[in-house]
Design a protein around this motif. Structure first.
Motif, mmCIF file in Angstrom:
data_model
loop_
_atom_site.group_PDB
_atom_site.id
_atom_site.type_symbol
_atom_site.label_atom_id
_atom_site.label_comp_id
_atom_site.label_asym_id
_atom_site.label_seq_id
_atom_site.Cartn_x
_atom_site.Cartn_y
_atom_site.Cartn_z
ATOM 1 N N ARG A 78 5.701 53.617 18.373
ATOM 2 C CA ARG A 78 6.193 54.548 19.390
ATOM 3 C C ARG A 78 6.774 53.803 20.580
ATOM 4 O O ARG A 78 7.801 54.215 21.126
ATOM 5 C CB ARG A 78 5.064 55.464 19.862
ATOM 6 C CG ARG A 78 4.728 56.549 18.880
ATOM 7 C CD ARG A 78 3.665 57.474 19.450
ATOM 8 N NE ARG A 78 3.439 58.588 18.573
ATOM 9 C CZ ARG A 78 2.877 59.724 18.952
ATOM 10 N NH1 ARG A 78 2.467 59.875 20.207
ATOM 11 N NH2 ARG A 78 2.691 60.697 18.098
ATOM 12 N N HIS A 81 10.199 52.958 19.744
ATOM 13 C CA HIS A 81 11.059 54.094 19.375
ATOM 14 C C HIS A 81 11.684 54.704 20.637
ATOM 15 O O HIS A 81 10.996 54.879 21.640
ATOM 16 C CB HIS A 81 10.218 55.136 18.642
ATOM 17 C CG HIS A 81 11.010 56.160 17.918
ATOM 18 N ND1 HIS A 81 11.622 57.215 18.556
ATOM 19 C CD2 HIS A 81 11.294 56.299 16.603
ATOM 20 C CE1 HIS A 81 12.243 57.964 17.674
ATOM 21 N NE2 HIS A 81 12.063 57.435 16.473
ATOM 22 N N PRO A 82 12.977 55.044 20.604
ATOM 23 C CA PRO A 82 13.634 55.569 21.811
ATOM 24 C C PRO A 82 13.098 56.921 22.290
ATOM 25 O O PRO A 82 13.280 57.281 23.447
ATOM 26 C CB PRO A 82 15.106 55.693 21.395
ATOM 27 C CG PRO A 82 15.115 55.657 19.913
ATOM 28 C CD PRO A 82 13.898 54.900 19.483
ATOM 29 N N LYS A 83 12.416 57.658 21.450
ATOM 30 C CA LYS A 83 11.923 58.994 21.802
ATOM 31 C C LYS A 83 10.643 58.953 22.659
ATOM 32 O O LYS A 83 10.279 59.945 23.280
ATOM 33 C CB LYS A 83 11.656 59.766 20.515
ATOM 34 C CG LYS A 83 11.178 61.173 20.703
ATOM 35 C CD LYS A 83 10.972 61.862 19.366
ATOM 36 C CE LYS A 83 10.373 63.240 19.557
ATOM 37 N NZ LYS A 83 10.117 63.900 18.293
ATOM 38 N N PHE A 84 9.963 57.816 22.692
ATOM 39 C CA PHE A 84 8.660 57.718 23.341
ATOM 40 C C PHE A 84 8.710 56.776 24.537
ATOM 41 O O PHE A 84 9.645 55.999 24.679
ATOM 42 C CB PHE A 84 7.619 57.228 22.325
ATOM 43 C CG PHE A 84 7.397 58.177 21.191
ATOM 44 C CD1 PHE A 84 6.562 59.279 21.340
ATOM 45 C CD2 PHE A 84 8.041 57.981 19.979
ATOM 46 C CE1 PHE A 84 6.369 60.166 20.292
ATOM 47 C CE2 PHE A 84 7.853 58.859 18.921
ATOM 48 C CZ PHE A 84 7.009 59.958 19.084
ATOM 49 N N GLN A 94 0.659 59.808 27.139
ATOM 50 C CA GLN A 94 1.668 60.860 27.085
ATOM 51 C C GLN A 94 0.995 62.204 26.807
ATOM 52 O O GLN A 94 0.187 62.340 25.890
ATOM 53 C CB GLN A 94 2.701 60.547 25.996
ATOM 54 C CG GLN A 94 3.869 61.491 26.009
ATOM 55 C CD GLN A 94 4.921 61.122 24.968
ATOM 56 O OE1 GLN A 94 4.676 60.353 24.054
ATOM 57 N NE2 GLN A 94 6.088 61.708 25.102
ATOM 58 N N GLN A 97 -0.213 64.156 23.198
ATOM 59 C CA GLN A 97 -0.023 63.315 22.021
ATOM 60 C C GLN A 97 -1.322 62.821 21.397
ATOM 61 O O GLN A 97 -1.419 62.716 20.197
ATOM 62 C CB GLN A 97 0.868 62.123 22.365
ATOM 63 C CG GLN A 97 2.270 62.519 22.751
ATOM 64 C CD GLN A 97 2.996 63.232 21.633
ATOM 65 O OE1 GLN A 97 3.073 62.751 20.519
ATOM 66 N NE2 GLN A 97 3.507 64.406 21.925
ATOM 67 N N THR A 134 5.180 57.036 13.183
ATOM 68 C CA THR A 134 5.092 57.294 14.614
ATOM 69 C C THR A 134 4.145 58.458 14.920
ATOM 70 O O THR A 134 3.973 58.821 16.079
ATOM 71 C CB THR A 134 6.478 57.590 15.216
ATOM 72 O OG1 THR A 134 7.128 58.576 14.422
ATOM 73 C CG2 THR A 134 7.335 56.334 15.271
ATOM 74 N N SER A 163 8.858 59.996 11.842
ATOM 75 C CA SER A 163 9.600 61.095 12.452
ATOM 76 C C SER A 163 11.104 60.959 12.279
ATOM 77 O O SER A 163 11.834 61.897 12.557
ATOM 78 C CB SER A 163 9.265 61.199 13.937
ATOM 79 O OG SER A 163 9.627 60.000 14.595
ATOM 80 N N ASP A 164 11.561 59.816 11.797
ATOM 81 C CA ASP A 164 13.007 59.634 11.670
ATOM 82 C C ASP A 164 13.556 60.189 10.360
ATOM 83 O O ASP A 164 14.759 60.200 10.147
ATOM 84 C CB ASP A 164 13.393 58.162 11.830
ATOM 85 C CG ASP A 164 12.732 57.255 10.808
ATOM 86 O OD1 ASP A 164 11.744 57.683 10.178
ATOM 87 O OD2 ASP A 164 13.198 56.114 10.647
#
Length: 170
Positions: A78, A81-84, A94, A97, A134, A163-164
């Motif tokens: 995470r 990863h760009p989302k987190f 977060q 989560q 993730t 998640s991707d």
């Protein structure tokens, strides 16, 4: 000293000695950036170490080493990863989560084991258990998001997901 206080002092000293031999963190680690796994640097931020150790303890202390390593992988995946969030503590804290509520650490042996696993993970240990997961959850629950993501592994009482790769809805 009274007997209980003397016992507590001895236990505290033993824990302090054990922790200092397990985790060698530089005194100024708070100001150092998170270790870069690509360069193989062994510097570990004490803040990252504390957040990851607590997450492993509260989320997976009942798991074996492999299960705890897998949870550490998810957290570090995470961070990358760009989302987190971009820090371990940012990911762990977060909202919505992680399910644990930070309470007192009661099992010092389990916490020391979590710290060892966290240290290895932060020093660039291999991330080959979850195939880039993730997300994870226990067998006891089935969150709605678990139907949308690809399951990559089942380790101990946890399922892991990427998640991707979204699954097609029928």
């Amino acid at each position: 000293m009274s007997t209980p206080l003397s016992w507590l002092a001895r236990v505290s000293l033993c824990v302090a000695i054990a922790l200092s031999s397990v985790v060698a963190v530089p005194a100024n680690a708070e100001t150092q950036p998170r270790e870069n796994t690509k360069t193989g640097s062994s510097k570990v931020s004490s803040t990252d170490l504390q957040c990851l150790s607590e997450a492993l303890y509260f989320e997976a202390r009942g798991e074996g080493s492999q299960g705890q390593r897998a949870v550490a992988e998810v957290i570090l995946n995470r961070v990358d990863h760009p989302k987190f969030p971009k820090t371990v503590c940012g990911v762990v804290n977060q909202k919505g989560q992680f399910t644990y509520r930070k309470t007192r650490i009661r099992e010092q042996g389990a916490f020391v084991r979590a710290q060892k696993i966290a240290t290895t993970a932060l020093q660039g240990g291999p991330r080959n258990l979850t195939k880039g997961a993730t997300y994870f959850h226990t067998r006891a629950v089935r969150p709605s998001w678990s139907r949308r993501f690809e399951r990559t592994a089942h380790i101990g009482s946890h399922y892991f997901y990427r998640s991707d790769r979204r699954l097609a809805a029928n």
